[in-house]
Design a protein around this motif. Sequence first.
Motif, mmCIF file in Angstrom:
data_model
loop_
_atom_site.group_PDB
_atom_site.id
_atom_site.type_symbol
_atom_site.label_atom_id
_atom_site.label_comp_id
_atom_site.label_asym_id
_atom_site.label_seq_id
_atom_site.Cartn_x
_atom_site.Cartn_y
_atom_site.Cartn_z
ATOM 1 N N CYS A 180 -21.673 80.700 -0.503
ATOM 2 C CA CYS A 180 -21.299 81.011 -1.997
ATOM 3 C C CYS A 180 -22.114 82.080 -2.436
ATOM 4 C CB CYS A 180 -21.257 79.538 -2.708
ATOM 5 S SG CYS A 180 -22.836 79.139 -3.208
ATOM 6 N N CYS A 198 -23.699 75.276 -4.430
ATOM 7 C CA CYS A 198 -22.809 74.540 -3.646
ATOM 8 C C CYS A 198 -23.498 73.398 -2.827
ATOM 9 C CB CYS A 198 -21.993 75.198 -2.736
ATOM 10 S SG CYS A 198 -22.825 75.726 -1.204
ATOM 11 N N CYS A 221 -27.196 81.976 -0.406
ATOM 12 C CA CYS A 221 -26.257 81.156 0.419
ATOM 13 C C CYS A 221 -25.294 81.961 1.157
ATOM 14 C CB CYS A 221 -25.640 80.042 -0.572
ATOM 15 S SG CYS A 221 -24.428 78.926 0.453
ATOM 16 N N CYS A 230 -28.961 75.158 -1.403
ATOM 17 C CA CYS A 230 -28.109 76.178 -2.154
ATOM 18 C C CYS A 230 -27.989 75.276 -3.776
ATOM 19 C CB CYS A 230 -26.788 76.310 -1.805
ATOM 20 S SG CYS A 230 -25.843 77.584 -2.915
#
Length: 75
Positions: free
Chosen positions: A7, A40, A4, A37
């Motif tokens: 994050c 998140c 990602c 992701c």
Amino acid sequence: MKTCYFCRGAVSPGHIDHMAQVGTQYVLVRHVPAEVCVQCGEVYLAADASRQIDEAIANATNAPEHLTVPVVTCP
Ligand SMILES: [Zn+2]
């Protein structure tokens, strides 16, 4: 393995429901190929997802299913 952008979590391929605005109308496009992701929830649309969404929206008037959604405004 793709990670990602936000994050650095793991991103896993799958499908999402995408809500598109067309003028004053909204079209819900289901089963859009995307990567999500697992940490998140950030969504990355697949390479040809935009084309598939455009085609789906072009055929929206012939959609087999139409939803009625409640509309609320924050106070
Ligand atoms: Zn993430």
